[in-house]
Design a protein around this motif. Structure first.
Motif, PDB file in Angstrom:
ATOM      1  N   GLN A 168      -2.461  -7.794  27.052  1.00 15.65           N
ATOM      2  CA  GLN A 168      -2.241  -6.577  25.581  1.00 15.65           C
ATOM      3  C   GLN A 168      -2.253  -7.340  24.804  1.00 15.65           C
ATOM      4  OE1 GLN A 168       1.208  -4.022  26.283  1.00 15.65           O
ATOM      5  NE2 GLN A 168       1.063  -3.176  23.706  1.00 15.65           N
ATOM      6  N   VAL A 169      -2.244  -7.635  23.344  1.00 18.65           N
ATOM      7  CA  VAL A 169      -2.685  -8.014  22.229  1.00 18.65           C
ATOM      8  C   VAL A 169      -1.840  -7.388  21.356  1.00 18.65           C
ATOM      9  CG1 VAL A 169      -4.197  -9.193  21.055  1.00 18.65           C
ATOM     10  CG2 VAL A 169      -5.122  -9.377  22.811  1.00 18.65           C
ATOM     11  N   GLN A 170      -1.526  -8.367  20.163  1.00 20.15           N
ATOM     12  CA  GLN A 170      -0.244  -7.189  19.838  1.00 20.15           C
ATOM     13  C   GLN A 170      -0.961  -8.399  18.014  1.00 20.15           C
ATOM     14  OE1 GLN A 170       3.907  -8.181  20.189  1.00 20.15           O
ATOM     15  NE2 GLN A 170       3.794  -6.113  20.859  1.00 20.15           N
ATOM     16  N   LEU A 171      -1.033  -7.811  17.105  1.00 19.23           N
ATOM     17  CA  LEU A 171      -2.029  -8.150  15.917  1.00 19.23           C
ATOM     18  C   LEU A 171      -1.091  -7.641  14.594  1.00 19.23           C
ATOM     19  CD1 LEU A 171      -5.356  -7.268  17.279  1.00 19.23           C
ATOM     20  CD2 LEU A 171      -4.735  -8.610  17.049  1.00 19.23           C
ATOM     21  N   VAL A 172      -1.037  -9.255  13.410  1.00 21.27           N
ATOM     22  CA  VAL A 172      -0.381  -8.860  12.634  1.00 21.27           C
ATOM     23  C   VAL A 172      -1.188  -9.357  11.124  1.00 21.27           C
ATOM     24  CG1 VAL A 172       1.579  -9.736  11.491  1.00 21.27           C
ATOM     25  CG2 VAL A 172       2.021  -9.264  14.012  1.00 21.27           C
ATOM     26  N   GLU A 173      -1.106  -9.152  10.816  1.00 17.22           N
ATOM     27  CA  GLU A 173      -1.743  -8.913   9.300  1.00 17.22           C
ATOM     28  C   GLU A 173      -1.334  -9.230   8.041  1.00 17.22           C
ATOM     29  OE1 GLU A 173      -4.341  -5.219  10.765  1.00 17.22           O
ATOM     30  OE2 GLU A 173      -2.143  -5.759  10.189  1.00 17.22           O
ATOM     31  N   SER A 174      -1.900 -10.294   6.995  1.00 17.62           N
ATOM     32  CA  SER A 174      -1.034 -11.546   6.413  1.00 17.62           C
ATOM     33  C   SER A 174      -1.955 -11.422   5.080  1.00 17.62           C
ATOM     34  CB  SER A 174      -0.183 -11.939   6.462  1.00 17.62           C
ATOM     35  OG  SER A 174      -0.666 -13.014   7.176  1.00 17.62           O
ATOM     36  N   GLY A 175      -1.945 -11.776   4.131  1.00 19.17           N
ATOM     37  CA  GLY A 175      -2.383 -12.353   2.913  1.00 19.17           C
ATOM     38  C   GLY A 175      -3.096 -11.495   2.183  1.00 19.17           C
ATOM     39  N   GLY A 176      -2.997 -10.262   1.709  1.00 20.57           N
ATOM     40  CA  GLY A 176      -3.077  -8.680   1.178  1.00 20.57           C
ATOM     41  C   GLY A 176      -2.390  -8.958   0.176  1.00 20.57           C
ATOM     42  N   GLY A 177      -2.870  -8.519  -1.301  1.00 22.78           N
ATOM     43  CA  GLY A 177      -1.705  -8.309  -2.617  1.00 22.78           C
ATOM     44  C   GLY A 177      -2.892  -8.369  -3.680  1.00 22.78           C
ATOM     45  N   LEU A 178      -2.451  -8.235  -4.853  1.00 26.34           N
ATOM     46  CA  LEU A 178      -2.971  -7.469  -6.129  1.00 26.34           C
ATOM     47  C   LEU A 178      -3.956  -8.701  -6.499  1.00 26.34           C
ATOM     48  CD1 LEU A 178      -3.582  -5.413  -8.429  1.00 26.34           C
ATOM     49  CD2 LEU A 178      -1.030  -6.995  -9.057  1.00 26.34           C
ATOM     50  N   VAL A 179      -5.413  -8.819  -6.888  1.00 24.48           N
ATOM     51  CA  VAL A 179      -6.675  -9.373  -7.387  1.00 24.48           C
ATOM     52  C   VAL A 179      -7.243  -9.214  -8.750  1.00 24.48           C
ATOM     53  CG1 VAL A 179      -7.933  -9.174  -5.738  1.00 24.48           C
ATOM     54  CG2 VAL A 179      -8.235 -11.676  -6.737  1.00 24.48           C
ATOM     55  N   GLN A 180      -7.256  -9.567  -9.234  1.00 27.95           N
ATOM     56  CA  GLN A 180      -8.335  -9.397  -9.915  1.00 27.95           C
ATOM     57  C   GLN A 180      -9.758  -8.790 -10.043  1.00 27.95           C
ATOM     58  OE1 GLN A 180      -8.018 -11.565 -14.170  1.00 27.95           O
ATOM     59  NE2 GLN A 180      -6.471  -9.930 -14.662  1.00 27.95           N
ATOM     60  N   ALA A 181     -10.734  -8.189 -10.509  1.00 23.73           N
ATOM     61  CA  ALA A 181     -12.476  -8.248  -9.989  1.00 23.73           C
ATOM     62  C   ALA A 181     -12.351  -9.441 -10.180  1.00 23.73           C
ATOM     63  CB  ALA A 181     -12.329  -7.040 -10.947  1.00 23.73           C
ATOM     64  N   GLY A 182     -13.756  -9.712  -9.496  1.00 19.65           N
ATOM     65  CA  GLY A 182     -13.981 -11.224  -9.291  1.00 19.65           C
ATOM     66  C   GLY A 182     -13.226 -12.004  -8.097  1.00 19.65           C
ATOM     67  N   GLY A 183     -12.299 -12.015  -8.399  1.00 21.30           N
ATOM     68  CA  GLY A 183     -11.427 -12.484  -7.417  1.00 21.30           C
ATOM     69  C   GLY A 183     -11.637 -13.133  -6.120  1.00 21.30           C
ATOM     70  N   SER A 184     -10.303 -13.767  -4.908  1.00 21.46           N
ATOM     71  CA  SER A 184     -10.363 -14.198  -3.748  1.00 21.46           C
ATOM     72  C   SER A 184      -9.873 -13.957  -3.167  1.00 21.46           C
ATOM     73  CB  SER A 184     -11.189 -15.580  -3.671  1.00 21.46           C
ATOM     74  OG  SER A 184     -12.760 -15.652  -4.250  1.00 21.46           O
ATOM     75  N   LEU A 185      -9.363 -13.238  -2.155  1.00 16.85           N
ATOM     76  CA  LEU A 185      -7.943 -13.373  -1.306  1.00 16.85           C
ATOM     77  C   LEU A 185      -8.565 -13.952   0.801  1.00 16.85           C
ATOM     78  CD1 LEU A 185      -5.974  -9.729  -1.580  1.00 16.85           C
ATOM     79  CD2 LEU A 185      -5.350 -12.520  -2.342  1.00 16.85           C
ATOM     80  N   ARG A 186      -7.944 -14.132   0.999  1.00 17.58           N
ATOM     81  CA  ARG A 186      -8.003 -13.976   2.154  1.00 17.58           C
ATOM     82  C   ARG A 186      -7.327 -13.395   2.756  1.00 17.58           C
ATOM     83  NH1 ARG A 186      -8.590 -20.073   5.929  1.00 17.58           N
ATOM     84  NH2 ARG A 186      -5.801 -20.225   5.591  1.00 17.58           N
ATOM     85  N   LEU A 187      -7.599 -13.102   3.617  1.00 11.96           N
ATOM     86  CA  LEU A 187      -6.600 -12.037   4.607  1.00 11.96           C
ATOM     87  C   LEU A 187      -5.917 -12.983   6.234  1.00 11.96           C
ATOM     88  CD1 LEU A 187      -8.182  -8.349   4.123  1.00 11.96           C
ATOM     89  CD2 LEU A 187      -6.045 -10.233   3.492  1.00 11.96           C
ATOM     90  N   SER A 188      -5.136 -13.475   7.045  1.00  7.03           N
ATOM     91  CA  SER A 188      -5.338 -13.823   8.265  1.00  7.03           C
ATOM     92  C   SER A 188      -4.934 -12.402   9.110  1.00  7.03           C
ATOM     93  CB  SER A 188      -3.946 -15.221   8.625  1.00  7.03           C
ATOM     94  OG  SER A 188      -4.762 -15.392   7.295  1.00  7.03           O
ATOM     95  N   CYS A 189      -5.229 -12.278  10.638  1.00  2.34           N
ATOM     96  CA  CYS A 189      -4.607 -11.884  11.324  1.00  2.34           C
ATOM     97  C   CYS A 189      -4.430 -13.014  12.696  1.00  2.34           C
ATOM     98  CB  CYS A 189      -5.623 -11.161  11.969  1.00  2.34           C
ATOM     99  SG  CYS A 189      -5.209  -9.904  13.398  1.00  2.34           S
ATOM    100  N   ALA A 190      -2.458 -12.627  12.938  1.00  6.41           N
ATOM    101  CA  ALA A 190      -1.905 -13.975  13.962  1.00  6.41           C
ATOM    102  C   ALA A 190      -2.319 -12.498  15.538  1.00  6.41           C
ATOM    103  CB  ALA A 190      -1.097 -14.204  12.958  1.00  6.41           C
ATOM    104  N   ALA A 191      -2.477 -13.346  16.062  1.00 11.65           N
ATOM    105  CA  ALA A 191      -2.842 -12.591  17.318  1.00 11.65           C
ATOM    106  C   ALA A 191      -1.809 -13.187  18.612  1.00 11.65           C
ATOM    107  CB  ALA A 191      -3.856 -12.908  18.343  1.00 11.65           C
ATOM    108  N   SER A 192      -0.719 -12.633  19.305  1.00 13.31           N
ATOM    109  CA  SER A 192       0.085 -13.253  19.872  1.00 13.31           C
ATOM    110  C   SER A 192      -0.994 -13.289  21.814  1.00 13.31           C
ATOM    111  CB  SER A 192       1.636 -12.112  20.462  1.00 13.31           C
ATOM    112  OG  SER A 192       1.595 -10.652  21.122  1.00 13.31           O
ATOM    113  N   GLY A 193       0.092 -13.380  22.849  1.00 14.86           N
ATOM    114  CA  GLY A 193      -0.198 -14.163  23.827  1.00 14.86           C
ATOM    115  C   GLY A 193      -1.654 -14.798  24.268  1.00 14.86           C
TER     116      GLY A 193
END
Length: 121
Positions: free
Chosen positions: A1-26
């Motif tokens: 079994q795998v547990q997944l936790v996302e992070s890195g979301g937020g509010l950004v203006q058009a044209g901007g950048s974000l990097r999402l992460s997903c940490a997996a257990s196990g």
């Protein structure tokens, strides 16, 4: 079994950048292909990108191709989604998932709780 936790979301203006992460257990992270999906308010969850077990193969939805990059670090059990040139229509809750290399939601067995991305115009 795998547990997944996302992070890195937020509010950004058009044209901007974000990097999402997903940490997996196990220790089984590298046994699964991984995917990113998103769900906008009032809409169905849709495919964004997928990456093979080794990270050597990727596939993107047409709507994000050339702007988003999916990658993974199997040594750290982390999945990433680099999002550039963001548009208001990218606003959604983003989910990572573990399963079979596919664009189909039903091919993924394990899901994170989601992280909100909001792009202002």
């Amino acid at each position: 079994q795998v547990q997944l936790v996302e992070s890195g979301g937020g509010l950004v203006q058009a044209g901007g950048s974000l990097r999402l992460s997903c940490a997996a257990s196990g220790r089984t992270f590298s046994r699964y292909a991984m995917g990113w999906f998103r769900q906008a308010p009032g809409k169905e969850r849709t495919f964004v990108a997928t990456i093979s077990k080794s990270g050597g193969t990727t596939y993107y939805a047409d709507s994000v191709k050339g702007r988003f990059t999916i990658s993974r670090d199997n040594a750290k059990n982390i999945l990433y989604l680099q999002m550039n040139s963001l548009k208001p229509e990218d606003t959604a809750v983003y989910y990572c998932a573990a399963g079979i290399y596919s664009i189909g939601i039903s091919q993924y067995d394990y899901w994170g709780q989601g992280t909100q991305v909001t792009v202002s115009s």
